[in-house]
Motif scaffolding. Structure first.
Motif, PDB file in Angstrom:
ATOM      1  N   PHE A  86      -2.049  34.943  13.832  1.00 36.49           N
ATOM      2  CA  PHE A  86      -2.425  34.197  12.637  1.00 36.49           C
ATOM      3  C   PHE A  86      -1.459  33.020  12.505  1.00 36.49           C
ATOM      4  O   PHE A  86      -0.327  33.066  12.989  1.00 36.49           O
ATOM      5  CB  PHE A  86      -2.336  35.068  11.381  1.00 36.49           C
ATOM      6  N   ASP A  87      -1.921  31.984  11.838  1.00 32.21           N
ATOM      7  CA  ASP A  87      -1.052  30.821  11.654  1.00 32.21           C
ATOM      8  C   ASP A  87      -1.478  30.071  10.400  1.00 32.21           C
ATOM      9  O   ASP A  87      -2.675  29.846  10.184  1.00 32.21           O
ATOM     10  CB  ASP A  87      -1.129  29.900  12.870  1.00 32.21           C
ATOM     11  N   ASN A  88      -0.510  29.709   9.578  1.00 30.53           N
ATOM     12  CA  ASN A  88      -0.729  28.833   8.426  1.00 30.53           C
ATOM     13  C   ASN A  88       0.047  27.548   8.658  1.00 30.53           C
ATOM     14  O   ASN A  88       1.274  27.586   8.839  1.00 30.53           O
ATOM     15  CB  ASN A  88      -0.239  29.492   7.131  1.00 30.53           C
ATOM     16  N   LEU A  89      -0.645  26.433   8.657  1.00 29.15           N
ATOM     17  CA  LEU A  89      -0.005  25.140   8.906  1.00 29.15           C
ATOM     18  C   LEU A  89      -0.259  24.213   7.728  1.00 29.15           C
ATOM     19  O   LEU A  89      -1.400  24.064   7.273  1.00 29.15           O
ATOM     20  CB  LEU A  89      -0.536  24.523  10.200  1.00 29.15           C
ATOM     21  N   HIS A  90       0.801  23.589   7.246  1.00 34.66           N
ATOM     22  CA  HIS A  90       0.722  22.565   6.205  1.00 34.66           C
ATOM     23  C   HIS A  90       1.448  21.319   6.710  1.00 34.66           C
ATOM     24  O   HIS A  90       2.567  21.413   7.213  1.00 34.66           O
ATOM     25  CB  HIS A  90       1.385  23.028   4.898  1.00 34.66           C
ATOM     26  N   LYS A  91       0.815  20.169   6.555  1.00 36.24           N
ATOM     27  CA  LYS A  91       1.463  18.917   6.928  1.00 36.24           C
ATOM     28  C   LYS A  91       1.233  17.882   5.838  1.00 36.24           C
ATOM     29  O   LYS A  91       0.093  17.684   5.398  1.00 36.24           O
ATOM     30  CB  LYS A  91       0.929  18.390   8.265  1.00 36.24           C
ATOM     31  N   LYS A 135       0.833  -1.197   0.000  1.00 38.93           N
ATOM     32  CA  LYS A 135       0.000   0.000   0.000  1.00 38.93           C
ATOM     33  C   LYS A 135       0.867   1.245   0.000  1.00 38.93           C
ATOM     34  O   LYS A 135       1.990   1.243   0.513  1.00 38.93           O
ATOM     35  CB  LYS A 135      -0.926   0.013   1.219  1.00 38.93           C
ATOM     36  N   LEU A 136       0.314   2.317  -0.590  1.00 38.71           N
ATOM     37  CA  LEU A 136       0.942   3.631  -0.558  1.00 38.71           C
ATOM     38  C   LEU A 136      -0.008   4.613   0.110  1.00 38.71           C
ATOM     39  O   LEU A 136      -1.239   4.527  -0.051  1.00 38.71           O
ATOM     40  CB  LEU A 136       1.290   4.115  -1.970  1.00 38.71           C
ATOM     41  N   LEU A 137       0.551   5.563   0.853  1.00 42.07           N
ATOM     42  CA  LEU A 137      -0.239   6.516   1.619  1.00 42.07           C
ATOM     43  C   LEU A 137       0.155   7.945   1.275  1.00 42.07           C
ATOM     44  O   LEU A 137       1.343   8.262   1.144  1.00 42.07           O
ATOM     45  CB  LEU A 137      -0.013   6.286   3.121  1.00 42.07           C
ATOM     46  N   LEU A 138      -0.846   8.806   1.132  1.00 43.01           N
ATOM     47  CA  LEU A 138      -0.631  10.244   0.987  1.00 43.01           C
ATOM     48  C   LEU A 138      -1.630  10.960   1.875  1.00 43.01           C
ATOM     49  O   LEU A 138      -2.842  10.752   1.767  1.00 43.01           O
ATOM     50  CB  LEU A 138      -0.809  10.697  -0.461  1.00 43.01           C
ATOM     51  N   GLU A 139      -1.125  11.805   2.770  1.00 45.03           N
ATOM     52  CA  GLU A 139      -1.990  12.577   3.663  1.00 45.03           C
ATOM     53  C   GLU A 139      -1.586  14.049   3.598  1.00 45.03           C
ATOM     54  O   GLU A 139      -0.397  14.383   3.594  1.00 45.03           O
ATOM     55  CB  GLU A 139      -1.862  12.067   5.101  1.00 45.03           C
ATOM     56  N   TYR A 140      -2.591  14.916   3.560  1.00 41.91           N
ATOM     57  CA  TYR A 140      -2.342  16.361   3.559  1.00 41.91           C
ATOM     58  C   TYR A 140      -3.290  17.022   4.549  1.00 41.91           C
ATOM     59  O   TYR A 140      -4.484  16.724   4.583  1.00 41.91           O
ATOM     60  CB  TYR A 140      -2.539  16.964   2.167  1.00 41.91           C
ATOM     61  N   HIS A 141      -2.737  17.919   5.343  1.00 43.78           N
ATOM     62  CA  HIS A 141      -3.502  18.617   6.370  1.00 43.78           C
ATOM     63  C   HIS A 141      -3.157  20.097   6.311  1.00 43.78           C
ATOM     64  O   HIS A 141      -1.982  20.477   6.344  1.00 43.78           O
ATOM     65  CB  HIS A 141      -3.161  18.045   7.753  1.00 43.78           C
ATOM     66  N   PHE A 142      -4.192  20.945   6.216  1.00 46.30           N
ATOM     67  CA  PHE A 142      -4.002  22.401   6.201  1.00 46.30           C
ATOM     68  C   PHE A 142      -4.862  23.019   7.295  1.00 46.30           C
ATOM     69  O   PHE A 142      -6.004  22.610   7.522  1.00 46.30           O
ATOM     70  CB  PHE A 142      -4.410  22.984   4.846  1.00 46.30           C
ATOM     71  N   LYS A 143      -4.291  24.017   7.987  1.00 48.04           N
ATOM     72  CA  LYS A 143      -5.049  24.737   9.007  1.00 48.04           C
ATOM     73  C   LYS A 143      -4.666  26.211   8.991  1.00 48.04           C
ATOM     74  O   LYS A 143      -3.472  26.556   8.950  1.00 48.04           O
ATOM     75  CB  LYS A 143      -4.807  24.150  10.398  1.00 48.04           C
ATOM     76  N   TYR A 144      -5.683  27.065   9.002  1.00 42.10           N
ATOM     77  CA  TYR A 144      -5.474  28.511   9.084  1.00 42.10           C
ATOM     78  C   TYR A 144      -6.115  29.013  10.367  1.00 42.10           C
ATOM     79  O   TYR A 144      -7.265  28.682  10.675  1.00 42.10           O
ATOM     80  CB  TYR A 144      -6.082  29.229   7.882  1.00 42.10           C
ATOM     81  N   THR A 145      -5.371  29.816  11.129  1.00 45.00           N
ATOM     82  CA  THR A 145      -5.815  30.292  12.432  1.00 45.00           C
ATOM     83  C   THR A 145      -5.885  31.813  12.446  1.00 45.00           C
ATOM     84  O   THR A 145      -4.990  32.485  11.927  1.00 45.00           O
ATOM     85  CB  THR A 145      -4.854  29.813  13.537  1.00 45.00           C
ATOM     86  N   ASP A 146      -6.934  32.333  13.063  1.00 41.11           N
ATOM     87  CA  ASP A 146      -7.121  33.774  13.225  1.00 41.11           C
ATOM     88  C   ASP A 146      -7.648  34.016  14.639  1.00 41.11           C
ATOM     89  O   ASP A 146      -8.811  33.745  14.925  1.00 41.11           O
ATOM     90  CB  ASP A 146      -8.096  34.309  12.172  1.00 41.11           C
TER      91      ASP A 146
END
Length: 495
Positions: A355-360, A328-339
């Motif tokens: 403020f915060d920009n998060l990418h994982k 199996k192959l896995l791809l996960e993406y997580h984005f969060k913007y904070t105000d």
């Protein structure tokens, strides 16, 4: 019959407790199967790592479809870290332990119930100044004093979930988590901290066809922390420091209770797609929090207000590459913007904005090794944040990047029909812009180990990890280090 069952359960608990006392002196810490394999997340096929709306998005309406069996878990966990690599208000040494009973029961063809009861012990040694439980939460309010001491929190936690199939294509679910604990600082100003947290979830799922499913979750919550300040041994009222941000504070001499109330909710629309070769779960999220802080009980003297809004996107995709070897192959993406922002209570003036920009991103995979009873897995985790904070009282506007990079690898060897042996390795590299002055840069590695025994009606799993993180040459905490030692043991009984 009930008496025999209670006697049998008591014997099981005594046996488990004996095993825990023996093993905890020699083993490390972690979780069960996947944690023993380098703390894998979703790259390894597992009953507890399925790509579905319950496990990924927390939608209890998929609880019955998640697992068709009835069982009980008896779990003990011990997580420990110590060392000089820490932030200003962190403890020099942390010990967190819990013992937990959990179970799942299918109530006919259309309903299921899940329950969990656990007791937590949270020991925090050598805390500098900070009194409140989470001084590095999103809000800028921190209660502190002039002492360095230990705080111990302990208390029960209860969770219950119910799921019901209304129509062949429509499910609903509900859950409730209640946690209360109290802590006491063992040195003047000797405050007592009482924390009460309630989280609920109301969930729906509609299955469009055999491959596509839509879900919606609404998750309200409330957290209340009460700090009881008492008269000192010399008869004086305690003096505390009330921080507004990380730099500026005001002193206050008082023995009035201080109350912090957090209220809010999260909304998650969700979508899942799966067939024989492809699985995906994607959900959006909107999180809102309102925080008010005041002294007194009958008459409230407000100290400030805080609002948080967070917007998120989370998607996980797993692809079946080779059926024969379960690759199996896995791809996960997580984005969060904070105000976020905070105001003082008198003139309603804003003194803090963030403020915060998060990418994982997570890339991973797993496969059985050709002609060997061996499963291998890897994951690469890359997190990038760019927070910005405007502290108007201290006249400091800060912004700078934070990156956190992990490489995880794991193996599972099927030694016998009912015995599995597991091991893993984790390398972590953390980089922080020097403007933040929290950790600086650090890196290090962890080794994970574990084993599992399988019987007809029982399973016993143990896993753990041991590692050291070391500050970089130019870091704020240069030459400092932090050691982690953890262990988890879990016994599963099928009903």
């Amino acid at each position: 019959m009930l008496k025999k069952y209670l006697e049998k359960s008591s014997k099981i608990c005594l046996i488990l407790f004996s095993i825990i006392l023996i093993c905890s002196q020699n083993l490390n810490a972690g979780d069960t199967r996947l944690l023993a394999m380098g703390e894998m997340t979703w790259a390894v096929p597992d009953i507890e790592a399925q790509i579905n709306l319950y496990q990924i998005a927390g939608n209890t309406a998929w609880l019955k479809a998640n697992d068709s069996l009835n069982w009980m878990y008896y779990t003990t966990n011990s997580r420990n870290t110590w060392g000089s690599l820490k932030r200003k208000w962190d403890a020099q040494k942390n010990q967190f332990h819990y013992f937990c009973f959990s179970g799942q029961k299918h109530l006919g063809d259309n309903q299921i119930f899940y329950g969990e009861i656990r007791y937590n012990w949270d020991y925090r040694h050598d805390i500098t100044n900070a009194i409140e439980k989470n001084p590095y939460s999103g809000d800028p309010f921190v209660l502190a004093d002039y002492t360095k001491g230990d705080i111990t929190y302990h208390g029960p936690e209860v969770f219950a979930a119910f799921n019901h199939l209304i129509l062949p294509s429509l499910w609903w679910g509900v859950s409730l988590r209640y946690n209360i604990n109290s802590g006491l600082k063992d040195i003047e100003t000797e405050p007592e901290i009482i924390c009460c947290e309630i989280n609920a979830s109301f969930d729906l799922i509609y299955r469009l066809n055999s491959s596509s499913t839509f879900g919606l979750s609404v998750k309200p919550y409330q957290i209340q922390n009460i700090t009881k300040l008492v008269k000192q041994k010399d008869g004086q009222s305690p003096t505390t420091k009330r921080y507004r941000g990380e730099f500026e504070y005001r002193e206050k001499t008082s023995k009035k209770d201080r109350t912090a109330v957090y209220e809010g909710y999260e909304i998650r629309p969700q979508f899942a797609f799966n067939n024989n070769n492809f699985e995906n779960v994607t959900f959006l999220s909107y999180y809102y929090q309102w925080h008010k802080l005041y002294d007194g009980s009958t008459i409230r003297h407000y100290d400030g207000y805080y609002q948080a809004q967070r917007y998120g996107f989370h998607s996980i995709t797993q692809v079946n590459v080779n059926i024969k070897y379960n690759s199996k192959l896995l791809l996960e993406y997580h984005f969060k913007y904070t105000d976020d922002w905070a105001k003082e209570p008198l003139a309603d003036l804003m003194f803090y904005r963030a403020f915060d920009n998060l990418h994982k991103i997570i890339l991973g995979g797993s496969s059985n090794i050709i002609n060997y009873p061996l499963l291998a897995a890897f994951e690469i985790h890359l997190l990038h944040r760019y927070p910005r904070q405007n502290d108007y009282i201290a006249s400091k506007n800060r912004n700078g990047a934070i990156t956190d990079f992990d490489i995880r690898s794991g193996l599972e060897y099927h030694a016998a029909p009912n015995i599995d042996i597991r091991a893993g390795y984790i390398y972590r590299d953390y980089c922080e812009d020097e403007i933040w002055n929290h950790f600086g840069d650090f890196s290090g590695s962890y080794v994970t180990l574990g084993a599992g025994l399988r019987f007809n009606k029982f399973e016993l799993d143990a896993s753990g990890n041991l590692g050291v993180l070391t500050g970089g040459a130019d870091a704020v905490n240069s030459g400092k280090s932090r050691t982690g030692l953890n262990i988890l043991i879990r016994f599963k009984q099928y009903l």
